[in-house]
Design a protein around this motif. Structure first.
Motif, short mmCIF file in Angstrom:
data_model
loop_
_atom_site.label_atom_id
_atom_site.label_comp_id
_atom_site.label_asym_id
_atom_site.label_seq_id
_atom_site.Cartn_x
_atom_site.Cartn_y
_atom_site.Cartn_z
N ALA A 263 0.83 -1.21 0.00
CA ALA A 263 0.00 0.00 0.00
C ALA A 263 0.86 1.26 0.00
O ALA A 263 0.49 2.27 -0.62
N PHE A 264 2.01 1.21 0.67
CA PHE A 264 2.90 2.37 0.65
C PHE A 264 3.31 2.69 -0.78
O PHE A 264 3.36 3.86 -1.20
N GLY A 265 3.62 1.63 -1.56
CA GLY A 265 3.98 1.83 -2.96
C GLY A 265 2.82 2.37 -3.76
O GLY A 265 3.00 3.26 -4.62
N ALA A 266 1.61 1.88 -3.49
CA ALA A 266 0.43 2.36 -4.20
C ALA A 266 0.19 3.84 -3.91
O ALA A 266 -0.13 4.63 -4.80
N TYR A 267 0.34 4.23 -2.66
CA TYR A 267 0.19 5.64 -2.27
C TYR A 267 1.14 6.52 -3.08
O TYR A 267 0.77 7.59 -3.56
N ARG A 268 2.39 6.06 -3.19
CA ARG A 268 3.40 6.86 -3.88
C ARG A 268 3.00 7.11 -5.33
O ARG A 268 3.08 8.24 -5.83
N VAL A 269 2.53 6.06 -6.00
CA VAL A 269 2.17 6.19 -7.42
C VAL A 269 0.90 7.03 -7.59
O VAL A 269 0.83 7.91 -8.46
N LEU A 270 -0.09 6.79 -6.75
CA LEU A 270 -1.32 7.57 -6.84
C LEU A 270 -1.04 9.06 -6.61
O LEU A 270 -1.56 9.93 -7.31
N GLY A 271 -0.18 9.36 -5.64
CA GLY A 271 0.17 10.75 -5.37
C GLY A 271 0.89 11.40 -6.53
O GLY A 271 0.63 12.56 -6.86
N SER A 272 1.80 10.64 -7.16
CA SER A 272 2.55 11.20 -8.29
C SER A 272 1.66 11.46 -9.50
O SER A 272 2.01 12.26 -10.37
N HIS A 273 0.50 10.80 -9.56
CA HIS A 273 -0.45 11.03 -10.65
C HIS A 273 -1.56 11.99 -10.26
O HIS A 273 -2.53 12.17 -11.00
N GLY A 274 -1.46 12.58 -9.09
CA GLY A 274 -2.45 13.55 -8.66
C GLY A 274 -3.81 12.95 -8.36
O GLY A 274 -4.83 13.64 -8.43
N ILE A 275 -3.83 11.68 -8.01
CA ILE A 275 -5.10 10.98 -7.72
C ILE A 275 -5.35 11.03 -6.21
O ILE A 275 -4.53 10.59 -5.40
N SER A 276 -6.49 11.57 -5.82
CA SER A 276 -6.81 11.79 -4.42
C SER A 276 -7.35 10.52 -3.75
O SER A 276 -8.20 9.81 -4.28
N ILE A 277 -6.84 10.26 -2.53
CA ILE A 277 -7.31 9.16 -1.68
C ILE A 277 -8.09 9.76 -0.52
O ILE A 277 -7.60 10.66 0.15
N PRO A 278 -9.34 9.36 -0.25
CA PRO A 278 -10.13 8.34 -0.93
C PRO A 278 -11.15 8.92 -1.94
O PRO A 278 -11.99 8.18 -2.43
N ASP A 279 -11.08 10.22 -2.20
CA ASP A 279 -12.10 10.84 -3.05
C ASP A 279 -12.19 10.19 -4.42
O ASP A 279 -13.29 10.00 -4.96
N GLN A 280 -11.02 9.84 -4.98
CA GLN A 280 -11.03 9.22 -6.30
C GLN A 280 -10.78 7.71 -6.23
O GLN A 280 -11.34 6.95 -7.02
N VAL A 281 -9.94 7.30 -5.30
CA VAL A 281 -9.62 5.87 -5.14
C VAL A 281 -9.49 5.54 -3.66
O VAL A 281 -8.74 6.22 -2.94
N SER A 282 -10.20 4.53 -3.21
CA SER A 282 -10.04 4.03 -1.84
C SER A 282 -8.88 3.04 -1.81
O SER A 282 -8.67 2.29 -2.77
N VAL A 283 -8.14 3.02 -0.69
CA VAL A 283 -7.02 2.10 -0.53
C VAL A 283 -7.13 1.42 0.84
O VAL A 283 -7.37 2.08 1.85
N ALA A 284 -6.95 0.10 0.84
CA ALA A 284 -6.97 -0.66 2.09
C ALA A 284 -5.89 -1.72 2.04
O ALA A 284 -5.42 -2.10 0.96
#
Length: 349
Positions: A263-284
Protein backbone atom coordinates in the motif's frame (compact mmCIF):
# COMPACT_ATOMS: atom_id res chain seq x y z
CA UNK A 1 22.64 -30.98 30.87
CA UNK A 2 24.21 -33.72 33.08
CA UNK A 3 23.35 -33.88 36.71
CA UNK A 4 26.85 -34.72 37.94
CA UNK A 5 29.92 -32.55 38.21
CA UNK A 6 33.52 -33.71 38.84
CA UNK A 7 34.69 -34.27 42.36
CA UNK A 8 35.66 -31.01 44.07
CA UNK A 9 39.27 -29.92 44.06
CA UNK A 10 40.68 -29.15 47.50
CA UNK A 11 41.33 -25.43 47.87
CA UNK A 12 45.03 -24.61 48.11
CA UNK A 13 46.28 -25.20 51.64
CA UNK A 14 43.12 -27.05 52.80
CA UNK A 15 43.57 -30.32 54.73
CA UNK A 16 41.17 -33.15 55.32
CA UNK A 17 38.73 -35.11 53.19
CA UNK A 18 36.84 -33.74 50.19
CA UNK A 19 33.21 -32.75 50.49
CA UNK A 20 30.57 -34.72 48.55
CA UNK A 21 29.92 -33.69 44.95
CA UNK A 22 26.88 -31.60 44.09
CA UNK A 23 24.65 -31.54 41.05
CA UNK A 24 23.39 -28.76 38.83
CA UNK A 25 20.05 -29.08 40.63
CA UNK A 26 21.87 -28.52 43.94
CA UNK A 27 23.52 -25.37 42.58
CA UNK A 28 20.15 -24.10 41.35
CA UNK A 29 18.54 -24.78 44.74
CA UNK A 30 21.29 -23.09 46.72
CA UNK A 31 21.35 -20.07 44.38
CA UNK A 32 17.57 -19.79 44.41
CA UNK A 33 17.29 -20.06 40.61
CA UNK A 34 16.04 -22.60 38.08
CA UNK A 35 18.10 -25.46 36.74
CA UNK A 36 17.80 -24.02 33.22
CA UNK A 37 19.29 -20.74 34.46
CA UNK A 38 22.31 -22.62 35.81
CA UNK A 39 22.56 -24.38 32.44
CA UNK A 40 22.62 -21.03 30.64
CA UNK A 41 25.30 -19.76 33.03
CA UNK A 42 27.62 -22.66 32.20
CA UNK A 43 26.86 -22.35 28.47
CA UNK A 44 27.60 -18.63 28.36
CA UNK A 45 23.95 -17.63 27.96
CA UNK A 46 22.40 -14.30 28.87
CA UNK A 47 21.34 -13.95 32.50
CA UNK A 48 21.01 -11.03 34.91
CA UNK A 49 24.19 -9.92 36.65
CA UNK A 50 22.54 -10.39 40.06
CA UNK A 51 21.65 -13.99 39.14
CA UNK A 52 25.15 -14.63 37.78
CA UNK A 53 26.67 -13.48 41.09
CA UNK A 54 24.41 -15.83 43.08
CA UNK A 55 25.50 -18.81 40.99
CA UNK A 56 29.17 -17.80 41.18
CA UNK A 57 28.92 -17.53 44.96
CA UNK A 58 27.71 -21.14 45.19
CA UNK A 59 30.38 -22.33 42.74
CA UNK A 60 33.17 -20.58 44.67
CA UNK A 61 31.89 -21.79 48.02
CA UNK A 62 31.96 -25.45 46.93
CA UNK A 63 35.02 -25.03 44.68
CA UNK A 64 33.38 -26.87 41.78
CA UNK A 65 33.74 -26.60 38.03
CA UNK A 66 31.39 -28.04 35.38
CA UNK A 67 32.35 -31.15 33.48
CA UNK A 68 32.90 -29.61 30.05
CA UNK A 69 33.01 -32.93 28.22
CA UNK A 70 29.76 -34.08 29.78
CA UNK A 71 28.13 -30.75 28.93
CA UNK A 72 28.95 -31.25 25.27
CA UNK A 73 26.99 -34.51 25.38
CA UNK A 74 24.00 -32.92 27.09
CA UNK A 75 20.62 -33.70 25.61
CA UNK A 76 19.00 -30.39 26.50
CA UNK A 77 20.48 -27.18 25.12
CA UNK A 78 17.85 -24.69 26.34
CA UNK A 79 17.99 -23.25 22.83
CA UNK A 80 14.99 -23.00 20.48
CA UNK A 81 15.53 -22.66 16.74
CA UNK A 82 13.37 -20.02 15.03
CA UNK A 83 13.06 -19.93 11.23
CA UNK A 84 11.41 -16.86 9.68
CA UNK A 85 10.83 -15.94 6.01
CA UNK A 86 12.41 -12.49 6.38
CA UNK A 87 13.67 -10.04 8.97
CA UNK A 88 12.57 -7.10 6.83
CA UNK A 89 8.97 -7.18 8.02
CA UNK A 90 7.08 -5.42 10.80
CA UNK A 91 4.90 -8.47 11.35
CA UNK A 92 7.90 -10.80 11.58
CA UNK A 93 9.68 -8.43 13.99
CA UNK A 94 6.64 -8.49 16.28
CA UNK A 95 6.48 -12.29 16.15
CA UNK A 96 10.21 -12.68 16.85
CA UNK A 97 10.09 -10.12 19.68
CA UNK A 98 7.24 -11.98 21.33
CA UNK A 99 8.99 -15.34 20.93
CA UNK A 100 12.19 -13.97 22.44
CA UNK A 101 10.45 -12.46 25.44
CA UNK A 102 8.53 -15.63 26.23
CA UNK A 103 11.53 -17.93 25.82
CA UNK A 104 13.77 -15.75 28.01
CA UNK A 105 11.18 -15.82 30.77
CA UNK A 106 11.19 -19.62 30.54
CA UNK A 107 14.98 -19.97 30.64
CA UNK A 108 15.49 -20.53 26.91
CA UNK A 109 17.28 -18.67 24.15
CA UNK A 110 16.24 -18.23 20.50
CA UNK A 111 18.56 -19.04 17.59
CA UNK A 112 17.03 -17.16 14.63
CA UNK A 113 17.55 -18.00 10.96
CA UNK A 114 16.22 -15.88 8.08
CA UNK A 115 15.18 -17.65 4.86
CA UNK A 116 14.89 -14.52 2.67
CA UNK A 117 11.58 -15.79 1.21
CA UNK A 118 13.46 -18.76 -0.29
CA UNK A 119 11.84 -22.17 0.32
CA UNK A 120 15.06 -24.09 -0.35
CA UNK A 121 16.96 -21.97 2.17
CA UNK A 122 14.10 -22.42 4.65
CA UNK A 123 14.46 -26.22 4.28
CA UNK A 124 18.24 -26.06 4.81
CA UNK A 125 17.83 -23.76 7.83
CA UNK A 126 15.57 -26.30 9.52
CA UNK A 127 18.01 -29.11 8.70
CA UNK A 128 20.90 -27.15 10.20
CA UNK A 129 18.96 -26.41 13.38
CA UNK A 130 18.13 -30.10 13.78
CA UNK A 131 21.86 -30.78 13.72
CA UNK A 132 22.68 -28.10 16.32
CA UNK A 133 21.14 -29.82 19.32
CA UNK A 134 18.25 -27.35 19.70
CA UNK A 135 15.39 -28.50 21.93
CA UNK A 136 12.70 -27.57 19.40
CA UNK A 137 11.98 -25.48 16.32
CA UNK A 138 9.47 -22.73 15.53
CA UNK A 139 9.05 -22.36 11.78
CA UNK A 140 7.19 -19.38 10.34
CA UNK A 141 6.87 -21.21 7.06
CA UNK A 142 6.92 -19.62 3.63
CA UNK A 143 5.01 -22.58 2.28
CA UNK A 144 4.40 -26.09 3.59
CA UNK A 145 5.73 -28.10 0.64
CA UNK A 146 5.67 -31.90 0.57
CA UNK A 147 9.43 -31.91 1.14
CA UNK A 148 9.07 -29.66 4.19
CA UNK A 149 6.20 -31.78 5.47
CA UNK A 150 8.36 -34.92 5.37
CA UNK A 151 11.27 -33.14 7.04
CA UNK A 152 9.10 -31.92 9.93
CA UNK A 153 7.54 -35.36 10.40
CA UNK A 154 11.00 -36.95 10.61
CA UNK A 155 12.38 -34.30 12.98
CA UNK A 156 14.13 -35.59 16.12
CA UNK A 157 12.82 -32.56 18.04
CA UNK A 158 9.34 -30.99 18.24
CA UNK A 159 8.43 -28.50 15.50
CA UNK A 160 5.59 -25.96 15.59
CA UNK A 161 4.58 -24.26 12.34
CA UNK A 162 3.59 -20.60 12.48
CA UNK A 163 1.40 -18.62 10.05
CA UNK A 164 0.56 -21.55 7.76
CA UNK A 165 -1.95 -24.39 7.81
CA UNK A 166 -0.28 -27.70 8.76
CA UNK A 167 -2.74 -30.53 9.13
CA UNK A 168 -0.04 -33.16 9.76
CA UNK A 169 1.34 -31.46 12.84
CA UNK A 170 1.02 -28.52 15.22
CA UNK A 171 0.24 -25.04 13.83
CA UNK A 172 -0.43 -21.57 15.23
CA UNK A 173 -1.78 -19.24 12.57
CA UNK A 174 -3.73 -16.10 11.74
CA UNK A 175 -7.13 -16.24 10.05
CA UNK A 176 -6.01 -15.04 6.63
CA UNK A 177 -9.18 -16.12 4.86
CA UNK A 178 -11.47 -14.58 7.48
CA UNK A 179 -9.49 -11.34 7.50
CA UNK A 180 -9.56 -11.16 3.72
CA UNK A 181 -13.30 -11.75 3.62
CA UNK A 182 -13.87 -9.08 6.26
CA UNK A 183 -11.86 -6.54 4.26
CA UNK A 184 -13.58 -7.51 1.02
CA UNK A 185 -16.99 -6.86 2.53
CA UNK A 186 -15.82 -3.65 4.22
CA UNK A 187 -14.55 -2.17 0.96
CA UNK A 188 -17.41 -3.65 -1.07
CA UNK A 189 -19.97 -1.80 1.04
CA UNK A 190 -18.29 1.52 0.21
CA UNK A 191 -17.52 1.32 -3.51
CA UNK A 192 -19.53 0.35 -6.55
CA UNK A 193 -17.02 0.27 -9.40
CA UNK A 194 -13.99 -1.81 -10.32
CA UNK A 195 -11.57 -2.98 -7.61
CA UNK A 196 -7.88 -3.86 -7.98
CA UNK A 197 -6.14 -6.38 -5.75
CA UNK A 198 -2.36 -6.21 -5.30
CA UNK A 199 -1.22 -9.61 -4.06
CA UNK A 200 1.84 -11.82 -3.62
CA UNK A 201 3.13 -15.10 -5.03
CA UNK A 202 0.84 -18.06 -4.31
CA UNK A 203 3.76 -20.12 -2.98
CA UNK A 204 2.94 -18.35 0.29
CA UNK A 205 -0.40 -20.10 0.71
CA UNK A 206 -1.60 -18.07 3.71
CA UNK A 207 -1.24 -14.66 2.07
CA UNK A 208 -1.00 -15.56 -1.60
CA UNK A 209 -4.01 -17.87 -1.69
CA UNK A 210 -6.22 -17.71 1.40
CA UNK A 211 -6.05 -13.97 2.09
CA UNK A 212 -6.71 -13.25 -1.58
CA UNK A 213 -9.59 -15.73 -1.74
CA UNK A 214 -11.16 -14.17 1.33
CA UNK A 215 -11.02 -10.72 -0.30
CA UNK A 216 -12.61 -12.03 -3.50
CA UNK A 217 -15.41 -13.77 -1.61
CA UNK A 218 -16.07 -10.72 0.57
CA UNK A 219 -16.29 -8.43 -2.46
CA UNK A 220 -18.62 -10.86 -4.21
CA UNK A 221 -20.92 -10.93 -1.18
CA UNK A 222 -21.30 -7.17 -1.60
CA UNK A 223 -21.99 -7.43 -5.32
CA UNK A 224 -18.50 -6.46 -6.54
CA UNK A 225 -17.46 -8.80 -9.38
CA UNK A 226 -15.32 -6.53 -11.53
CA UNK A 227 -11.95 -7.22 -9.89
CA UNK A 228 -8.50 -7.11 -11.49
CA UNK A 229 -5.63 -8.85 -9.71
CA UNK A 230 -1.85 -8.47 -9.84
CA UNK A 231 0.89 -10.53 -8.22
CA UNK A 232 4.25 -9.29 -7.02
CA UNK A 233 6.54 -9.72 -4.03
CA UNK A 234 6.43 -8.10 -0.60
CA UNK A 235 8.53 -5.04 -1.46
CA UNK A 236 7.67 -1.36 -1.58
CA UNK A 237 8.91 -1.32 -5.19
CA UNK A 238 6.52 -4.13 -6.09
CA UNK A 239 3.63 -2.07 -4.73
CA UNK A 240 4.62 0.78 -7.04
CA UNK A 241 5.04 -1.49 -10.05
CA UNK A 242 1.65 -3.14 -9.60
CA UNK A 243 -0.10 0.20 -9.02
CA UNK A 244 1.34 1.49 -12.30
CA UNK A 245 -0.07 -1.59 -14.04
CA UNK A 246 -3.46 -0.87 -12.50
CA UNK A 247 -3.51 2.69 -13.82
CA UNK A 248 -2.57 1.50 -17.30
CA UNK A 249 -5.77 -0.54 -17.34
CA UNK A 250 -8.03 2.40 -16.58
CA UNK A 251 -10.02 3.75 -13.67
CA UNK A 252 -10.59 1.79 -10.47
CA UNK A 253 -12.67 2.77 -7.44
CA UNK A 254 -10.59 0.91 -4.85
CA UNK A 255 -7.27 -0.84 -4.36
CA UNK A 256 -6.86 -3.60 -1.78
CA UNK A 257 -3.25 -4.52 -0.98
CA UNK A 258 -2.09 -7.81 0.55
CA UNK A 259 0.27 -5.92 2.90
CA UNK A 260 0.79 -2.39 4.18
CA UNK A 261 4.16 -2.17 2.40
CA UNK A 262 2.45 -2.74 -0.95
CA UNK A 263 0.00 0.00 0.00
CA UNK A 264 2.90 2.37 0.65
CA UNK A 265 3.98 1.83 -2.96
CA UNK A 266 0.43 2.36 -4.20
CA UNK A 267 0.19 5.64 -2.27
CA UNK A 268 3.40 6.86 -3.88
CA UNK A 269 2.17 6.19 -7.42
CA UNK A 270 -1.32 7.57 -6.84
CA UNK A 271 0.17 10.75 -5.37
CA UNK A 272 2.55 11.20 -8.29
CA UNK A 273 -0.45 11.03 -10.65
CA UNK A 274 -2.45 13.55 -8.66
CA UNK A 275 -5.10 10.98 -7.72
CA UNK A 276 -6.81 11.79 -4.42
CA UNK A 277 -7.31 9.16 -1.68
CA UNK A 278 -10.13 8.34 -0.93
CA UNK A 279 -12.10 10.84 -3.05
CA UNK A 280 -11.03 9.22 -6.30
CA UNK A 281 -9.62 5.87 -5.14
CA UNK A 282 -10.04 4.03 -1.84
CA UNK A 283 -7.02 2.10 -0.53
CA UNK A 284 -6.97 -0.66 2.09
CA UNK A 285 -4.40 -3.20 3.26
CA UNK A 286 -3.33 -5.78 5.84
CA UNK A 287 -0.64 -5.51 8.51
CA UNK A 288 -1.32 -2.57 10.78
CA UNK A 289 2.24 -1.22 10.59
CA UNK A 290 2.89 1.78 12.83
CA UNK A 291 4.11 3.72 9.78
CA UNK A 292 0.63 3.41 8.26
CA UNK A 293 -0.56 6.04 10.73
CA UNK A 294 1.88 8.54 9.20
CA UNK A 295 0.32 8.37 5.74
CA UNK A 296 -2.10 11.05 4.66
CA UNK A 297 -4.83 10.05 4.85
CA UNK A 298 -4.06 7.37 7.43
CA UNK A 299 -4.25 3.91 5.88
CA UNK A 300 -7.22 1.69 6.67
CA UNK A 301 -5.69 -1.69 7.49
CA UNK A 302 -6.24 -4.94 9.39
CA UNK A 303 -3.74 -5.61 12.17
CA UNK A 304 -3.10 -9.22 13.07
CA UNK A 305 -2.21 -10.08 16.67
CA UNK A 306 1.39 -10.94 15.80
CA UNK A 307 2.54 -10.77 19.41
CA UNK A 308 -0.05 -13.43 20.30
CA UNK A 309 1.15 -15.52 17.36
CA UNK A 310 4.72 -15.53 18.68
CA UNK A 311 3.68 -16.04 22.31
CA UNK A 312 1.31 -18.91 21.52
CA UNK A 313 3.84 -20.53 19.21
CA UNK A 314 6.60 -20.45 21.82
CA UNK A 315 4.27 -21.58 24.61
CA UNK A 316 2.97 -24.44 22.47
CA UNK A 317 6.46 -25.62 21.55
CA UNK A 318 7.64 -25.70 25.17
CA UNK A 319 4.56 -27.73 26.07
CA UNK A 320 5.44 -30.13 23.27
CA UNK A 321 8.98 -30.44 24.62
CA UNK A 322 7.57 -31.19 28.08
CA UNK A 323 5.19 -33.79 26.57
CA UNK A 324 2.13 -31.80 27.63
CA UNK A 325 -1.06 -31.93 25.51
CA UNK A 326 -1.47 -29.11 22.97
CA UNK A 327 -4.15 -28.25 20.35
CA UNK A 328 -3.29 -29.19 16.78
CA UNK A 329 -4.34 -25.77 15.51
CA UNK A 330 -4.69 -22.36 17.17
CA UNK A 331 -5.84 -19.20 15.39
CA UNK A 332 -5.11 -15.65 16.54
CA UNK A 333 -7.36 -12.71 15.77
CA UNK A 334 -7.19 -9.40 13.93
CA UNK A 335 -8.41 -5.83 14.39
CA UNK A 336 -9.58 -3.17 11.92
CA UNK A 337 -7.55 0.04 12.06
CA UNK A 338 -9.94 2.46 10.39
CA UNK A 339 -8.00 5.30 8.82
CA UNK A 340 -9.25 7.76 6.23
CA UNK A 341 -8.17 5.93 3.06
CA UNK A 342 -11.49 4.21 2.32
CA UNK A 343 -14.59 6.14 1.25
CA UNK A 344 -17.22 6.36 3.98
CA UNK A 345 -20.75 5.03 3.78
CA UNK A 346 -23.44 7.64 3.10
CA UNK A 347 -24.79 7.31 6.64
CA UNK A 348 -21.31 7.89 8.08
CA UNK A 349 -20.89 11.26 6.35
Amino acid sequence: MPEGFPMPRKPRGERGTMTEKITMADIARMAGVTKSTVSRYFNGGSIKEETREKIQTVIRKHNYEPNTFARLKARESNVIGVVVPTLNSKVTSRVVTSIGRYLRNQGYEALIKDSDHNSELEFRNIQRLMGRNVDGILCSAISVTEELRRLIQSSPVPVVVLAQEFEDGIAVMVDDYGAGRFMGRYVGERVRGRVAYLGVDERDAAVGIWRKQGVMDGLKERGIRDVITFLGDYSYQSGQDMMKQVLRQGKVDAVICATDRLAFGAYRVLGSHGISIPDQVSVAAFGGYDESELLHPQLTTLRFDSYALGYLGAETLLKEIRKEPVPKKQIVGYQLIEGGSVRKLAEEL
